[in-house]
Design an enzyme around this catalytic site. Structure first.
Site, PDB file in Angstrom:
ATOM      1  N   TRP A 197      13.759  -8.235   5.463  1.00  0.00           N
ATOM      2  CA  TRP A 197      12.519  -7.849   4.778  1.00  0.00           C
ATOM      3  C   TRP A 197      12.685  -6.548   4.016  1.00  0.00           C
ATOM      4  CZ3 TRP A 197       9.764 -11.628   3.536  1.00  0.00           C
ATOM      5  CH2 TRP A 197       9.597 -12.724   4.387  1.00  0.00           C
ATOM      6  N   ASP A 251       6.095  -1.378   6.202  1.00  0.00           N
ATOM      7  CA  ASP A 251       5.733  -2.796   6.231  1.00  0.00           C
ATOM      8  C   ASP A 251       5.585  -3.187   7.701  1.00  0.00           C
ATOM      9  OD1 ASP A 251       5.594  -5.540   6.273  1.00  0.00           O
ATOM     10  OD2 ASP A 251       7.480  -5.878   5.187  1.00  0.00           O
ATOM     11  N   LYS A 289       0.958 -12.792  11.334  1.00  0.00           N
ATOM     12  CA  LYS A 289       1.750 -12.588  12.552  1.00  0.00           C
ATOM     13  C   LYS A 289       0.881 -12.072  13.694  1.00  0.00           C
ATOM     14  CE  LYS A 289       5.404 -12.906   9.630  1.00  0.00           C
ATOM     15  NZ  LYS A 289       5.983 -12.283   8.434  1.00  0.00           N
TER      16      LYS A 289
HETATM   17  C1  LIG Z   1       6.490 -12.206   7.263  1.00  0.00           C
HETATM   18  C2  LIG Z   1       6.897 -10.877   6.703  1.00  0.00           C
HETATM   19  C3  LIG Z   1       6.809 -10.603   5.327  1.00  0.00           C
HETATM   20  C4  LIG Z   1       6.365 -11.628   4.314  1.00  0.00           C
HETATM   21  O1  LIG Z   1       5.012 -11.788   4.390  1.00  0.00           O
HETATM   22  P1  LIG Z   1       4.218 -12.736   3.348  1.00  0.00           P
HETATM   23  O2  LIG Z   1       2.824 -12.531   3.816  1.00  0.00           O
HETATM   24  O3  LIG Z   1       4.733 -14.111   3.527  1.00  0.00           O
HETATM   25  O4  LIG Z   1       4.467 -12.208   1.995  1.00  0.00           O
HETATM   26  C5  LIG Z   1       7.181  -9.343   4.903  1.00  0.00           C
HETATM   27  N1  LIG Z   1       7.609  -8.400   5.754  1.00  0.00           N
HETATM   28  C6  LIG Z   1       7.712  -8.631   7.083  1.00  0.00           C
HETATM   29  C7  LIG Z   1       8.183  -7.546   7.989  1.00  0.00           C
HETATM   30  C8  LIG Z   1       7.352  -9.879   7.589  1.00  0.00           C
HETATM   31  O5  LIG Z   1       7.446 -10.102   8.907  1.00  0.00           O
END
Ligand SMILES: *Cc1c(COP(=O)(O)O)cnc(C)c1O
Length: 360
Positions: free
Chosen positions: A102, A172, A196
């Site tokens: 990511w 993030d 998540k």
């Molecule tokens: C799942 C995830 C993403 C991507 O998220 P989207 O909502 O599909 O754009 C980005 N960063 C992390 C750490 C993730 O777990």
């Protein structure tokens, strides 16, 4: 109908109590005579849902008043672009830390906007940890420093919060938000896709210090401008109303269950059970250095990868689902977010011991 234990990395398990309440309110939300999905986002009913969810998130995370909380769309992936578009503020460069899949995506997108200085990378170690802070090559001209406190795919978590002085930290938190208390004031911006640890897909949460917004790069679409969303209380356009409502139910559930302090205690206990099971056997392995192991996403491999398929099939038969590891890592991954009951971990650990006995 039997519910399984769903170890999916995302979209992920939701608290059963939340789903039951949503079911209860599906056809007629609290006497409105319609479902939340059918309501005007500007009507009184939805406004009350929206405001309560916002207030509850602020309370749960103890978000200070000098921060905006934005409920957006486009996922964390849109934030990979919105962050540089909004936070460069006339500067030409930003620092990024590369700890996995990511981080890499965030870096690639930021490169469309500025010079990216990769201040630290764990790529040489195959993303099994976080480089020690005293080895980072920070740039004093950086507009901000971005990192991924929990790498969902590699199962790598930061064991520290870096101190970059006046340079704002941007994180993030997609796979670790609400998993434990954090000091929001240490960060310039926190973002997370909801699917998540918050609620259903479609909602993206952004928590940003007010003084950092309002200097977006010329030509940025309105939908990518934090200030426009802030001025419109996240209703510049039609927001993802049902996801917002369901996130609100999750916040309510968290408050009723002791908030983030209680969650952290349960999460640590759940993760310890699983890591102890992995470390206590020669059959299962987790490659991450112990102090950087994620409490949310636990990848593990079997001594013999030929057995992966059998493991997954047998696990699924007893209701232990979505354990297949990310294609880039292989093996298994158990995502054990807030909503995964401890009984799910117990069932997994006991299956793992039994599988080992029969196959090692
Ligand atoms: C799942 C995830 C993403 C991507 O998220 P989207 O909502 O599909 O754009 C980005 N960063 C992390 C750490 C993730 O777990």
């Amino acid at each position: 109908m039997a519910r399984v234990y769903n170890f999916s990395a995302g979209p992920a398990v939701l608290p059963q109590a939340v789903l039951e309440q949503a079911k209860e309110e599906m056809l007629d939300w609290q006497g409105a005579g319609m479902s939340v999905m059918e309501m005007s986002h500007r009507g009184k009913a939805f406004m009350s849902i929206a405001e309560k969810a916002m207030a509850d998130l602020r309370e749960l995370m103890a978000i200070p008043d000098d921060y905006e909380v934005l409920f957006l769309q486009g996922g964390a992936s849109s934030q990979f672009a919105m962050v540089p578009a909004n936070l460069l503020r006339g500067k030409k460069t930003a620092d990024y830390v590369n700890t996995g899949a990511w981080s890499k995506k965030a870096i690639a997108e930021a490169k469309r906007y500025c010079d990216v200085n990769v201040a630290a990378s764990d790529e040489a170690n195959n993303f099994t940890g976080v480089p020690a802070f005293d080895t980072w090559q920070l740039n004093k001209d950086a507009a901000y420093l971005h990192y991924t406190p929990n790498e969902t795919i590699g199962g790598v978590a930061f064991p520290f919060i870096p101190d970059t002085g006046d340079i704002p930290l941007v994180i993030d938190m997609s796979s670790s938000i609400l998993s434990s208390p954090i000091d929001v004031s240490k960060f310039g911006l926190i973002y997370a896709g909801a699917q998540k640890n918050i609620g259903p897909a479609g909602l993206t949460v952004v928590i940003v210090r007010k003084d950092l917004i309002g200097k977006v790069i010329d030509g940025t679409p309105s939908m990518f401008d934090y200030e426009i969303h802030a001025k419109n209380d996240s209703m510049y356009n039609t927001p993802p109303t049902y996801s917002w409502y369901l996130a609100g139910l999750v916040f309510d559930w968290l408050k009723k269950n002791g908030g983030l302090t209680a969650m952290a205690e349960i999460n640590n206990r759940k993760a310890k059970k699983l890591y102890d099971a992995i470390d206590g056997s020669d059959f299962y392995t987790n490659p991450v250095v112990p102090e950087c192991r994620s409490v949310m996403n636990v990848p593990f491999t079997l001594a013999d990868p030929e057995l992966d398929k059998t493991f997954l099939t047998e696990a699924e038969k007893i209701g232990l689902c979505t354990l297949k590891g990310h294609r880039s890592v292989g093996g298994m991954r158990a995502s054990i977010y807030n909503a995964m009951p401890e009984e799910g971990i117990d069932a997994l650990v006991s299956f793992m011991a039994d599988f080992e006995k029969r196959n090692a």
